[in-house]
Design a protein around this motif. Structure first.
Motif, PDB file in Angstrom:
ATOM      1  N   ALA A   1     129.477 -32.722  73.261  1.00 16.84           N
ATOM      2  CA  ALA A   1     128.827 -31.837  74.229  1.00 16.84           C
ATOM      3  C   ALA A   1     128.897 -32.412  75.641  1.00 16.84           C
ATOM      4  O   ALA A   1     129.117 -31.678  76.617  1.00 16.84           O
ATOM      5  CB  ALA A   1     127.372 -31.600  73.822  1.00 16.84           C
ATOM      6  N   ILE A   2     128.714 -33.716  75.779  1.00 15.07           N
ATOM      7  CA  ILE A   2     128.816 -34.347  77.097  1.00 15.07           C
ATOM      8  C   ILE A   2     130.228 -34.167  77.654  1.00 15.07           C
ATOM      9  O   ILE A   2     130.413 -33.836  78.834  1.00 15.07           O
ATOM     10  CB  ILE A   2     128.442 -35.840  77.010  1.00 15.07           C
ATOM     11  N   CYS A   3     131.227 -34.354  76.808  1.00 18.46           N
ATOM     12  CA  CYS A   3     132.615 -34.193  77.261  1.00 18.46           C
ATOM     13  C   CYS A   3     132.908 -32.751  77.657  1.00 18.46           C
ATOM     14  O   CYS A   3     133.601 -32.503  78.655  1.00 18.46           O
ATOM     15  CB  CYS A   3     133.576 -34.655  76.171  1.00 18.46           C
ATOM     16  N   GLN A   4     132.408 -31.798  76.890  1.00 21.78           N
ATOM     17  CA  GLN A   4     132.611 -30.389  77.242  1.00 21.78           C
ATOM     18  C   GLN A   4     132.019 -30.084  78.614  1.00 21.78           C
ATOM     19  O   GLN A   4     132.629 -29.384  79.431  1.00 21.78           O
ATOM     20  CB  GLN A   4     131.966 -29.490  76.184  1.00 21.78           C
ATOM     21  N   ASN A   5     130.838 -30.609  78.857  1.00 25.33           N
ATOM     22  CA  ASN A   5     130.179 -30.381  80.139  1.00 25.33           C
ATOM     23  C   ASN A   5     130.974 -31.002  81.283  1.00 25.33           C
ATOM     24  O   ASN A   5     131.162 -30.378  82.342  1.00 25.33           O
ATOM     25  CB  ASN A   5     128.763 -30.955  80.081  1.00 25.33           C
ATOM     26  N   LEU A   6     131.471 -32.208  81.084  1.00 29.28           N
ATOM     27  CA  LEU A   6     132.246 -32.875  82.127  1.00 29.28           C
ATOM     28  C   LEU A   6     133.571 -32.162  82.380  1.00 29.28           C
ATOM     29  O   LEU A   6     134.015 -32.047  83.531  1.00 29.28           O
ATOM     30  CB  LEU A   6     132.498 -34.331  81.736  1.00 29.28           C
ATOM     31  N   MET A   7     134.193 -31.678  81.318  1.00 31.66           N
ATOM     32  CA  MET A   7     135.440 -30.928  81.495  1.00 31.66           C
ATOM     33  C   MET A   7     135.211 -29.679  82.338  1.00 31.66           C
ATOM     34  O   MET A   7     136.024 -29.338  83.207  1.00 31.66           O
ATOM     35  CB  MET A   7     136.020 -30.549  80.132  1.00 31.66           C
ATOM     36  N   ALA A   8     134.101 -28.998  82.082  1.00 32.66           N
ATOM     37  CA  ALA A   8     133.792 -27.787  82.854  1.00 32.66           C
ATOM     38  C   ALA A   8     133.563 -28.131  84.322  1.00 32.66           C
ATOM     39  O   ALA A   8     134.030 -27.421  85.222  1.00 32.66           O
ATOM     40  CB  ALA A   8     132.568 -27.093  82.265  1.00 32.66           C
ATOM     41  N   GLN A   9     132.843 -29.233  84.573  1.00 25.96           N
ATOM     42  CA  GLN A   9     132.614 -29.643  85.956  1.00 25.96           C
ATOM     43  C   GLN A   9     133.922 -30.055  86.633  1.00 25.96           C
ATOM     44  O   GLN A   9     134.183 -29.689  87.787  1.00 25.96           O
ATOM     45  CB  GLN A   9     131.628 -30.810  85.993  1.00 25.96           C
ATOM     46  N   GLY A  10     134.736 -30.805  85.919  1.00 29.35           N
ATOM     47  CA  GLY A  10     136.008 -31.240  86.483  1.00 29.35           C
ATOM     48  C   GLY A  10     136.935 -30.077  86.772  1.00 29.35           C
ATOM     49  O   GLY A  10     137.641 -30.057  87.795  1.00 29.35           O
ATOM     50  N   PHE A  11     136.922 -29.084  85.890  1.00 32.02           N
ATOM     51  CA  PHE A  11     137.767 -27.902  86.060  1.00 32.02           C
ATOM     52  C   PHE A  11     137.432 -27.178  87.364  1.00 32.02           C
ATOM     53  O   PHE A  11     138.306 -26.592  88.011  1.00 32.02           O
ATOM     54  CB  PHE A  11     137.560 -26.970  84.864  1.00 32.02           C
ATOM     55  N   GLY A  12     136.161 -27.232  87.752  1.00 30.26           N
ATOM     56  CA  GLY A  12     135.748 -26.551  88.974  1.00 30.26           C
ATOM     57  C   GLY A  12     136.033 -27.321  90.248  1.00 30.26           C
ATOM     58  O   GLY A  12     135.827 -26.795  91.348  1.00 30.26           O
ATOM     59  N   LYS A  13     136.517 -28.550  90.125  1.00 31.23           N
ATOM     60  CA  LYS A  13     136.712 -29.388  91.313  1.00 31.23           C
ATOM     61  C   LYS A  13     138.169 -29.655  91.662  1.00 31.23           C
ATOM     62  O   LYS A  13     138.472 -30.054  92.788  1.00 31.23           O
ATOM     63  CB  LYS A  13     136.002 -30.737  91.108  1.00 31.23           C
ATOM     64  N   VAL A  14     139.090 -29.451  90.728  1.00 33.25           N
ATOM     65  CA  VAL A  14     140.481 -29.827  90.992  1.00 33.25           C
ATOM     66  C   VAL A  14     141.244 -28.674  91.650  1.00 33.25           C
ATOM     67  O   VAL A  14     140.948 -27.497  91.408  1.00 33.25           O
ATOM     68  CB  VAL A  14     141.203 -30.233  89.688  1.00 33.25           C
ATOM     69  N   PRO A  15     142.235 -28.984  92.482  1.00 33.45           N
ATOM     70  CA  PRO A  15     143.091 -27.930  93.043  1.00 33.45           C
ATOM     71  C   PRO A  15     144.076 -27.434  91.991  1.00 33.45           C
ATOM     72  O   PRO A  15     144.557 -28.206  91.164  1.00 33.45           O
ATOM     73  CB  PRO A  15     143.821 -28.652  94.179  1.00 33.45           C
ATOM     74  N   PHE A  16     144.353 -26.137  92.027  1.00 30.46           N
ATOM     75  CA  PHE A  16     145.281 -25.546  91.070  1.00 30.46           C
ATOM     76  C   PHE A  16     146.632 -25.317  91.741  1.00 30.46           C
ATOM     77  O   PHE A  16     146.703 -25.007  92.936  1.00 30.46           O
ATOM     78  CB  PHE A  16     144.758 -24.201  90.567  1.00 30.46           C
ATOM     79  N   ALA A  17     147.698 -25.451  90.970  1.00 28.91           N
ATOM     80  CA  ALA A  17     149.027 -25.109  91.470  1.00 28.91           C
ATOM     81  C   ALA A  17     149.117 -23.597  91.669  1.00 28.91           C
ATOM     82  O   ALA A  17     148.340 -22.827  91.094  1.00 28.91           O
ATOM     83  CB  ALA A  17     150.090 -25.572  90.480  1.00 28.91           C
ATOM     84  N   ALA A  18     150.077 -23.179  92.484  1.00 31.46           N
ATOM     85  CA  ALA A  18     150.290 -21.747  92.695  1.00 31.46           C
ATOM     86  C   ALA A  18     150.641 -21.074  91.372  1.00 31.46           C
ATOM     87  O   ALA A  18     151.297 -21.667  90.508  1.00 31.46           O
ATOM     88  CB  ALA A  18     151.414 -21.536  93.701  1.00 31.46           C
ATOM     89  N   ASN A  19     150.185 -19.843  91.219  1.00 31.59           N
ATOM     90  CA  ASN A  19     150.447 -19.102  89.986  1.00 31.59           C
ATOM     91  C   ASN A  19     151.951 -18.981  89.751  1.00 31.59           C
ATOM     92  O   ASN A  19     152.701 -18.579  90.637  1.00 31.59           O
ATOM     93  CB  ASN A  19     149.815 -17.710  90.075  1.00 31.59           C
ATOM     94  N   ASN A  20     152.388 -19.352  88.542  1.00 31.12           N
ATOM     95  CA  ASN A  20     153.823 -19.336  88.243  1.00 31.12           C
ATOM     96  C   ASN A  20     154.272 -18.052  87.551  1.00 31.12           C
ATOM     97  O   ASN A  20     155.428 -17.935  87.128  1.00 31.12           O
ATOM     98  CB  ASN A  20     154.205 -20.549  87.392  1.00 31.12           C
TER      99      ASN A  20
END
Length: 343
Positions: free
Chosen positions: A203-222
């Motif tokens: 559960a801790i890892c799931q929460n951290l993954m969700a937080q990390g997902f919201g902070k990283v830049p995404f590549a342009a849609n391919n």
């Protein structure tokens, strides 16, 4: 095997085999049944059914090492809980006798696989799934201790420090979360952690993954779309979620469906969305049979509109031959490699 019948050996009725082994077990060793009553018998029935599932998959692959790995894992789980693993070997011996007497046409193949299981119980090899962390994985070792202790703030600090230093979210999850969760699973296996602690760590890892997902830049849609799911019956979905997050970070449009995905519903979804890629997760050896069944039916139902099918998961990593059994188009060992394979 299904509830009633073996996939590989349609003449072998699973329920009848379980009944026969229970009766033979009770006849030869009545004391545990007298002492444990109905609860003991029910547990024995469940265990024998699991043995048959793994036996069927190993027979389907003609790969005794699959059953041997299962047997080593089961041996260590039982030994760590002060349950003698020889009781498992005894049930294998009863199965050998049963198949020789009632299914002689299959008894050589099944007997060889069961003998491999008995030898694995008696050897001193660790199951590959339980290998310890590599010597240089100091961060992962520290992180695994933090998440299993429920140290949320310290876990978060370590995770985001790693994310800042890393080239991507996928790489961070690969370097830190994946080995840490493997270590948590290994420690549960040897009875150092409870199920509650294992679930808390996840559960801790799931929460951290969700937080990390919201902070990283995404590549342009391919312009490509992918669907990710755990196979029907599989309850472990954190690994395939890491893959889905990594693909989205890399520019794919992704749908993460989650654990235990019913095939009928997945078919409807794929037919409607028409993705370029379907990623299926097979965490346990029994998931391989489901992945094989799902892959075949998806291809049959969707025909030319069938997406490229990728398979991965813990079982496919430590039993490399197993992914080929699924009939998938491609396999990848982790999220980072999956993204590379799909370019």
């Amino acid at each position: 095997m299904s509830a009633e019948q073996s996939n590989h050996f349609p003449a072998i009725n699973k329920a009848h085999v379980v009944d026969a082994i229970i009766n033979a077990y009770r006849l030869q060793q009545p004391e545990p049944f007298q002492r444990g009553g109905t609860a003991f018998e029910q547990k024995c029935r469940e265990d024998i059914a699991y043995h048959l599932d793994y036996l069927n998959m190993a027979a389907d692959a003609d790969a005794p090492e699959i059953f041997a790995e299962y047997s080593r894992w089961l041996r260590d789980v039982l030994n760590s809980r002060n349950v003698p693993a020889r009781c498992v070997a005894f049930s294998y011996e009863l199965l050998i006798t049963h198949f020789a007497n009632h299914h002689p046409e299959e008894s050589v193949l099944l007997g060889n696989i069961l003998e491999a299981g008995i030898q694995a119980i008696d050897d001193d090899k660790l199951p590959q799934v339980a290998q310890t962390l590599p010597a240089n994985a100091l961060e992962a070792e520290k992180f695994s201790l933090l998440i299993s202790q429920g140290a949320r703030e310290q876990s978060r600090n370590l995770y985001f420090d790693k994310l800042k230093q890393s080239s991507s979210l996928a790489q961070t999850n690969l370097d830190l979360l994946q080995p840490s969760l493997y270590e948590v699973g290994r420690r549960w296996q040897i009875n150092q952690l409870s199920v509650a602690q294992e679930h808390m760590a996840t559960a801790i890892c799931q929460n951290l993954m969700a937080q990390g997902f919201g902070k990283v830049p995404f590549a342009a849609n391919n312009g490509k779309r992918a669907v990710f799911a755990a196979v029907e019956g599989a309850q472990h979905a954190l690994g395939i979620q890491m893959v889905a997050d990594g693909f989205e970070e890399a520019g794919w449009a992704c749908d993460f469906i989650g654990a235990n995905t019913p095939l009928a519903d997945l078919l409807v979804y794929l037919d409607r969305e028409k993705p370029d890629l379907l990623g299926l997760s097979a965490t346990l050896p029994v998931d391989i049979a489901q992945a094989k069944r799902m892959t075949a039916q998806i291809r049959a139902e969707l025909g030319n509109s069938c997406p490229v099918i990728m398979v991965g998961g813990l079982t496919t990593n430590y039993l490399p031959r197993s992914w080929e059994l699924t009939g998938a188009d491609i396999w990848a060992v982790n999220a980072v490699e999956a993204i590379k394979e799909s370019k």
